[in-house]
Structure formats: structure tokens, C-alpha cells
Design a protein around this motif. Structure first.
Motif, PDB file in Angstrom:
ATOM      1  N   ARG A  11       4.573  -6.887  26.832  1.00  5.78           N
ATOM      2  CA  ARG A  11       4.773  -5.451  26.604  1.00  5.78           C
ATOM      3  C   ARG A  11       3.776  -4.961  25.555  1.00  5.78           C
ATOM      4  NH1 ARG A  11       6.923  -6.491  30.555  1.00  5.78           N
ATOM      5  NH2 ARG A  11       9.099  -6.187  31.193  1.00  5.78           N
ATOM      6  N   PRO A  12       3.142  -3.798  25.794  1.00 10.62           N
ATOM      7  CA  PRO A  12       2.240  -3.238  24.783  1.00 10.62           C
ATOM      8  C   PRO A  12       3.016  -2.875  23.518  1.00 10.62           C
ATOM      9  CG  PRO A  12       2.619  -1.643  26.530  1.00 10.62           C
ATOM     10  CD  PRO A  12       3.271  -2.917  26.965  1.00 10.62           C
ATOM     11  N   MET A  13       2.327  -2.930  22.376  1.00 12.02           N
ATOM     12  CA  MET A  13       3.036  -2.712  21.112  1.00 12.02           C
ATOM     13  C   MET A  13       2.111  -2.056  20.101  1.00 12.02           C
ATOM     14  SD  MET A  13       2.997  -6.743  19.990  1.00 12.02           S
ATOM     15  CE  MET A  13       2.707  -7.390  21.639  1.00 12.02           C
ATOM     16  N   VAL A  14       2.735  -1.406  19.123  1.00 15.31           N
ATOM     17  CA  VAL A  14       2.035  -0.929  17.936  1.00 15.31           C
ATOM     18  C   VAL A  14       2.711  -1.650  16.770  1.00 15.31           C
ATOM     19  CG1 VAL A  14       1.526   1.059  16.458  1.00 15.31           C
ATOM     20  CG2 VAL A  14       1.453   1.300  18.969  1.00 15.31           C
ATOM     21  N   ILE A  15       1.912  -2.406  15.992  1.00 12.44           N
ATOM     22  CA  ILE A  15       2.483  -3.258  14.944  1.00 12.44           C
ATOM     23  C   ILE A  15       2.242  -2.625  13.577  1.00 12.44           C
ATOM     24  CG2 ILE A  15       2.409  -5.550  13.883  1.00 12.44           C
ATOM     25  CD1 ILE A  15       1.476  -6.618  16.593  1.00 12.44           C
ATOM     26  N   THR A  16       3.302  -2.605  12.775  1.00  9.75           N
ATOM     27  CA  THR A  16       3.220  -1.991  11.445  1.00  9.75           C
ATOM     28  C   THR A  16       3.770  -2.958  10.405  1.00  9.75           C
ATOM     29  OG1 THR A  16       5.445  -1.083  11.525  1.00  9.75           O
ATOM     30  CG2 THR A  16       3.704   0.283  12.478  1.00  9.75           C
ATOM     31  N   TYR A  17       3.345  -2.770   9.166  1.00  9.11           N
ATOM     32  CA  TYR A  17       4.022  -3.486   8.077  1.00  9.11           C
ATOM     33  C   TYR A  17       3.827  -2.768   6.754  1.00  9.11           C
ATOM     34  CZ  TYR A  17       6.905  -7.170   6.428  1.00  9.11           C
ATOM     35  OH  TYR A  17       7.997  -7.831   5.952  1.00  9.11           O
ATOM     36  N   LYS A  18       4.913  -2.709   5.984  1.00  7.37           N
ATOM     37  CA  LYS A  18       4.863  -2.155   4.626  1.00  7.37           C
ATOM     38  C   LYS A  18       5.540  -3.135   3.687  1.00  7.37           C
ATOM     39  CE  LYS A  18       5.202   2.500   3.970  1.00  7.37           C
ATOM     40  NZ  LYS A  18       5.760   3.869   4.062  1.00  7.37           N
ATOM     41  N   PHE A  19       4.796  -3.598   2.695  1.00  7.18           N
ATOM     42  CA  PHE A  19       5.352  -4.468   1.655  1.00  7.18           C
ATOM     43  C   PHE A  19       5.813  -3.594   0.498  1.00  7.18           C
ATOM     44  CE2 PHE A  19       2.041  -6.901   3.801  1.00  7.18           C
ATOM     45  CZ  PHE A  19       2.639  -8.129   4.010  1.00  7.18           C
ATOM     46  N   ASN A  20       6.619  -4.170  -0.402  1.00  7.90           N
ATOM     47  CA  ASN A  20       6.808  -3.438  -1.644  1.00  7.90           C
ATOM     48  C   ASN A  20       5.468  -3.497  -2.379  1.00  7.90           C
ATOM     49  OD1 ASN A  20       6.720  -5.499  -3.778  1.00  7.90           O
ATOM     50  ND2 ASN A  20       8.709  -6.174  -3.020  1.00  7.90           N
ATOM     51  N   PHE A  21       5.212  -2.556  -3.266  1.00  6.94           N
ATOM     52  CA  PHE A  21       3.864  -2.325  -3.769  1.00  6.94           C
ATOM     53  C   PHE A  21       3.271  -3.537  -4.490  1.00  6.94           C
ATOM     54  CE2 PHE A  21       0.719  -0.322  -6.691  1.00  6.94           C
ATOM     55  CZ  PHE A  21      -0.153   0.103  -5.691  1.00  6.94           C
ATOM     56  N   LEU A  22       4.086  -4.210  -5.328  1.00 12.03           N
ATOM     57  CA  LEU A  22       3.590  -5.369  -6.073  1.00 12.03           C
ATOM     58  C   LEU A  22       3.200  -6.511  -5.137  1.00 12.03           C
ATOM     59  CD1 LEU A  22       5.842  -5.629  -9.246  1.00 12.03           C
ATOM     60  CD2 LEU A  22       3.370  -5.317  -9.174  1.00 12.03           C
ATOM     61  N   THR A  23       4.053  -6.776  -4.138  1.00 11.00           N
ATOM     62  CA  THR A  23       3.757  -7.826  -3.154  1.00 11.00           C
ATOM     63  C   THR A  23       2.456  -7.503  -2.426  1.00 11.00           C
ATOM     64  OG1 THR A  23       6.125  -8.189  -2.861  1.00 11.00           O
ATOM     65  CG2 THR A  23       4.685  -9.103  -1.171  1.00 11.00           C
ATOM     66  N   TYR A  24       2.290  -6.214  -2.086  1.00 11.76           N
ATOM     67  CA  TYR A  24       1.086  -5.784  -1.380  1.00 11.76           C
ATOM     68  C   TYR A  24      -0.162  -6.060  -2.226  1.00 11.76           C
ATOM     69  CZ  TYR A  24      -2.461  -2.769   0.692  1.00 11.76           C
ATOM     70  OH  TYR A  24      -3.620  -2.289   1.251  1.00 11.76           O
ATOM     71  N   GLN A  43       0.665  -0.751   5.328  1.00 14.56           N
ATOM     72  CA  GLN A  43       0.936  -0.022   4.082  1.00 14.56           C
ATOM     73  C   GLN A  43       0.800   1.498   4.251  1.00 14.56           C
ATOM     74  OE1 GLN A  43       2.244  -2.286   2.423  1.00 14.56           O
ATOM     75  NE2 GLN A  43       2.622  -1.439   0.426  1.00 14.56           N
ATOM     76  N   GLN A  44      -0.158   2.141   3.571  1.00  7.92           N
ATOM     77  CA  GLN A  44      -0.243   3.611   3.626  1.00  7.92           C
ATOM     78  C   GLN A  44      -0.729   4.132   4.987  1.00  7.92           C
ATOM     79  OE1 GLN A  44      -1.956   1.657   1.640  1.00  7.92           O
ATOM     80  NE2 GLN A  44      -4.077   2.344   1.254  1.00  7.92           N
ATOM     81  N   GLN A  45      -1.211   3.215   5.870  1.00 12.85           N
ATOM     82  CA  GLN A  45      -1.605   3.642   7.227  1.00 12.85           C
ATOM     83  C   GLN A  45      -0.383   3.943   8.097  1.00 12.85           C
ATOM     84  OE1 GLN A  45      -3.634   0.061   8.442  1.00 12.85           O
ATOM     85  NE2 GLN A  45      -5.647   0.807   7.793  1.00 12.85           N
ATOM     86  N   VAL A  46       0.796   3.455   7.665  1.00  9.92           N
ATOM     87  CA  VAL A  46       2.014   3.598   8.491  1.00  9.92           C
ATOM     88  C   VAL A  46       2.565   5.019   8.334  1.00  9.92           C
ATOM     89  CG1 VAL A  46       4.288   2.620   9.029  1.00  9.92           C
ATOM     90  CG2 VAL A  46       2.473   1.130   8.175  1.00  9.92           C
ATOM     91  N   THR A  47       2.005   5.939   9.143  1.00  9.91           N
ATOM     92  CA  THR A  47       2.432   7.345   9.127  1.00  9.91           C
ATOM     93  C   THR A  47       2.605   7.819  10.568  1.00  9.91           C
ATOM     94  OG1 THR A  47       0.178   8.218   9.289  1.00  9.91           O
ATOM     95  CG2 THR A  47       1.016   7.786   7.060  1.00  9.91           C
ATOM     96  N   PRO A  48       3.456   8.835  10.803  1.00  9.54           N
ATOM     97  CA  PRO A  48       3.600   9.370  12.161  1.00  9.54           C
ATOM     98  C   PRO A  48       2.264   9.831  12.750  1.00  9.54           C
ATOM     99  CG  PRO A  48       5.355  10.189  10.768  1.00  9.54           C
ATOM    100  CD  PRO A  48       4.405   9.463   9.869  1.00  9.54           C
ATOM    101  N   ASP A  49       1.385  10.398  11.932  1.00 10.09           N
ATOM    102  CA  ASP A  49       0.086  10.865  12.428  1.00 10.09           C
ATOM    103  C   ASP A  49      -0.747   9.723  13.020  1.00 10.09           C
ATOM    104  OD1 ASP A  49       0.626  13.433  11.757  1.00 10.09           O
ATOM    105  OD2 ASP A  49      -0.602  13.481   9.932  1.00 10.09           O
ATOM    106  N   ASN A  50      -0.647   8.547  12.415  1.00 10.91           N
ATOM    107  CA  ASN A  50      -1.377   7.388  12.945  1.00 10.91           C
ATOM    108  C   ASN A  50      -0.637   6.709  14.092  1.00 10.91           C
ATOM    109  OD1 ASN A  50      -3.532   7.621  11.145  1.00 10.91           O
ATOM    110  ND2 ASN A  50      -2.567   6.334   9.594  1.00 10.91           N
ATOM    111  N   ILE A  51       0.680   6.702  14.003  1.00  9.50           N
ATOM    112  CA  ILE A  51       1.495   5.994  15.006  1.00  9.50           C
ATOM    113  C   ILE A  51       1.481   6.725  16.359  1.00  9.50           C
ATOM    114  CG2 ILE A  51       3.900   5.419  15.615  1.00  9.50           C
ATOM    115  CD1 ILE A  51       4.323   4.761  12.593  1.00  9.50           C
TER     116      ILE A  51
END
Length: 389
Positions: free
Chosen positions: A295-308, A337-345
């Protein structure tokens, strides 16, 4: 074949395999390995730390698997004294009752230290499931070399990494590729789940951990609302790993998108993926399942800031998702991280929901064949080469 249980006087005693696993995925791999080893050595003894699947096959657990099921630095520190006690007890037990081979399945922070001590005492050791040394903390390869006689790798690029460092490694394939059929029937899955036979279905898959949900659910729901405004016929389905996570998701939905129509399904993730046309998901092993289900997918991830910030300094990877790492190119889009926005998704989802994906499926099928090696049988074969020495 002699069906008698009596051994001939000169027959060598039944081998003893020591195995330690730290979580349910390890229990599944351990059970597969035990079943495969029993085909050659039906009388073999299996002892160490295992879960319910291994115990059902006659495995003798010296401690509960839950003792090792600790995640996160703070949690580990809180349990460190007990973990060290368990490891010390295992070292004592196995040096006094020497097994033919020791197999540590995953749980590298616990198992590698144990393997190193056992190897020093003359016990052959195997580490099943490579730690992500190819991704970060590359110097761990030296500890792995000291601790193990062999690593069993699930992914082909892992073996290439070990070969480069001249550390013995066998690529055994991935049990997920053995278990998931080469084709997943969308209509059958929809019928089984009571989902609409017609129209597009998008699965929202924000992860299996609490922190992942809190960081990703709001932006997933926002993206779904915008998509629904453009295509009112779209169906949203949300697979959750447990009732606890389902409750957390419901609370977040009430907060961010109480009117968004969606179907929440617990503990049927693979079926939900098969029923869907596209997946918006958190990174993790589940992305490999998605590729195997084709299945096609769009993959995202957001860490907490320190981990990132820490990860950014340590991780040396072009991509972070398994489909892209396996293909050696960007097969599926990744947002971090900051790329995870509705505009990009949104544009990425629309392209995958409404355009032909047959070329992507061909690549997913190639990956599936590459990983489908009968992993348990291959792992057993590799383990037995050490027993024979």
C-alpha cells in the motif's frame, strides 16, 4: 526415521539452547526458532527468558520476560539494579550449566553485555536482530564483535555493514515477509472489517506509543479534515494497537476534530492496511508491514525536541524509513519534525490516493521476495553451525 525416544548408548546428549528475549516481538521470533530447531533436534532443551509463545513450546523461563520489557532512559534507570541482578544470575546459571549455544534475541542493551560474559567463558553466542549500528552509534560494532560469534540480520543491507567490518553475520530474512501473503486482497479486508466496498479509504496511523500519538494525531486529523472538504466520499479508518491507545486517540479527537467521521479499529492493523488505498503513518516497523501489504504511504515522524537535537547529531542516514532503506532510494515520501504539516502532507496523500501506484507495487513485491527467506529455518541453520563446532 527411528521414532523411538531411546537414545543409542553412543549418541550425543540432546543439545541445550539458551535464549533470552525482552519483548513480544522477540517471543514471536524465539518461538519460530524453537520450532525450526526441533525439526533437527526434537529432544533439545530450551532455557532462559521467554514469553508465552516460547513457553507453549516447552521453553523453561528462569525469569519473567516482563523483567526486561523496559523502554526509555528514565524507566531503565529506575529498574537498573534489578536488571543487573537478573543478568548476573543468568551469567552464573549459564556458566554453571553450559548450553551448547546462547541466542540473545533483540534487547541489545541487556543481551550484548550478557553475550560478552558468556562468550568469555567459552559459550558460543548469537545475537538475533541486529541493533541499528548502521544508523547511529556505529562504534557499537566493536562491542558486538566482542560479544558474539554471529549476528543474525533481518535485512540485507545490515549484512553488508557487518561484512565491511568483518564481523560474522548471516542474513536470514524477515519473518514478517514469511507471514504476510504476497498479495493482500483489498475487497476481502474491507468486507471482514465492515468497511465500504466502494470509494477511497485512508488509514491514519499515528503510532503505537503515547508520545507519538500526542505529537502526530493533531496534524493527522487536521490533514484529514482538509481532505474531506475536497472529497466528501473519503472514508477514514484508524487502527490502534490497544484499548489504551484507542482511548488516547478518542480524547485527542474530541479536542482537535470532534466532528470528523472515522472508524477506529483495535488490534487489526494489518487488515486495516490491506483494506486501505493509502496510509498516513508514523515511522517504525509498521512501514515495512505496509510495504509488504503493498500500500502507498506517507511516512512522518516527530521526536520531542531534545531527542531530535541529539538524534540529528548522531544519526548518519539519508532516509529513516525501512522501505526507503531497503530500496536504497526514496520510494515513499518522508516528513520529519517541522516538515510534518498539513500543507506538506496533503499533496503527497492526494497523489497516492488518486494516481496509479502499480510501479510502486512492483518494487514492494521485489522487496517482499528478497526478505522472504523462511527466516526461522535460516536462523536455525546458522545457529546449528555453531553447535557443530
Amino acid at each position: 526415521m527411528n521414532s523411538s525416544n531411546h537414545q543409542a548408548p553412543d549418541a550425543s546428549p540432546a543439545p541445550v539452547f539458551a535464549i533470552v528475549v525482552g519483548e513480544h516481538s522477540g517471543d514471536t521470533l524465539g518461538a519460530g526458532l524453537i520450532s525450526a530447531l526441533r525439526k533437527t533436534h526434537p529432544e533439545a532443551k530450551f532455557v532462559g527468558i521467554g514469553g508465552p509463545k516460547m513457553s507453549a513450546l516447552g521453553f523453561e523461563s528462569l525469569f519473567s520476560m516482563e523483567e526486561l520489557a523496559v523502554m526509555g532512559i528514565v524507566e531503565v534507570l529506575g529498574r537498573l539494579r534489578r536488571l543487573l541482578q537478573v543478568r548476573k544470575s543468568l551469567v552464573r546459571y549459564f556458566t554453571e550449566n553450559k548450553p551448547d549455544v546462547f541466542i540473545g534475541i533483540d534487547a541489545p542493551d541487556f543481551n550484548l553485555g550478557l553475550e560478552e560474559k558468556l562468550k568469555q567463558s567459552g559459550i558460543p553466542t548469537v545475537h538475533y536482530v541486529s541493533p541499528s549500528v548502521w544508523a547511529w552509534r556505529e562504534k557499537r560494532i566493536f562491542k558486538i564483535a566482542r560479544a558474539t560469534n554471529m549476528v543474525l540480520a533481518l535485512l540485507p543491507f545490515e549484512k553488508a555493514f557487518y561484512d565491511k567490518h568483518q564481523v560474522p553475520c548471516t542474513f536470514v530474512g524477515h519473518s514478517l515477509a514469511d507471514d504476510i501473503p504476497l498479495t493482500s486482497d483489498k475487497n476481502q479486508a474491507r468486507e471482514a472489517l465492515g468497511l465500504p466496498a466502494e470509494g477511497k479509504i485512508l488509514a491514519l496511523m499515528p503510532g503505537s506509543r503515547g508520545g507519538e500519538l500526542s505529537r502526530l494525531v493533531p496534524v493527522f486529523l487536521q490533514s484529514a479534515q482538509l481532505l474531506l472538504a475536497e472529497d466528501p466520499g473519503l472514508t477514514f479508518v484508524v487502527p490502534m494497537i490497544s484499548e489504551r491507545r484507542a482511548e488516547q486517540f478518542n480524547a485527542l479527537q474530541q479536542q482537535h476534530a470532534p466532528d470528523l467521521p472515522l472508524t477506529l479499529i483495535v488490534n487489526k492493523t494489518q487488515q486495516v492496511m490491506a483494506a486501505s488505498d493509502c496510509l498516513l503513518m508514523a515511522s517504525g516497523t509498521v512501514t515495512l508491514e505496509a510495504a509488504l501489504i503493498k500500500r502507498p504511504m506517507v511516512i512522518t515522524y516527530k521526536f520531542n525536541f531534545l531527542t531530535y537535537l541529539l538524534g540529528k547529531a548522531l544519526v548518519k542516514l539519508k532516509w529513516f524509513s525501512l522501505p526507503n532503506l531497503l530500496a536504497g532510494r526514496e520510494l515513499v515520501p518522508e516528513l520529519l519534525q517541522q516538515q510534518v504539516t498539513p500543507d506538506n502532507i496533503l499533496p503527497l496523500l492526494k497523489e497516492r490516493l488518486y494516481q496509479d501506484q502499480s510501479q510502486l507495487n512492483e518494487t514492494f513485491t521485489e522487496i517482499h521476495h528478497k526478505l522472504r527467506q523462511d527466516a526461522s529455518a535460516q536462523a536455525a541453520k546458522a545457529v546449528l553451525t555453531l553447535v557443530a563446532k
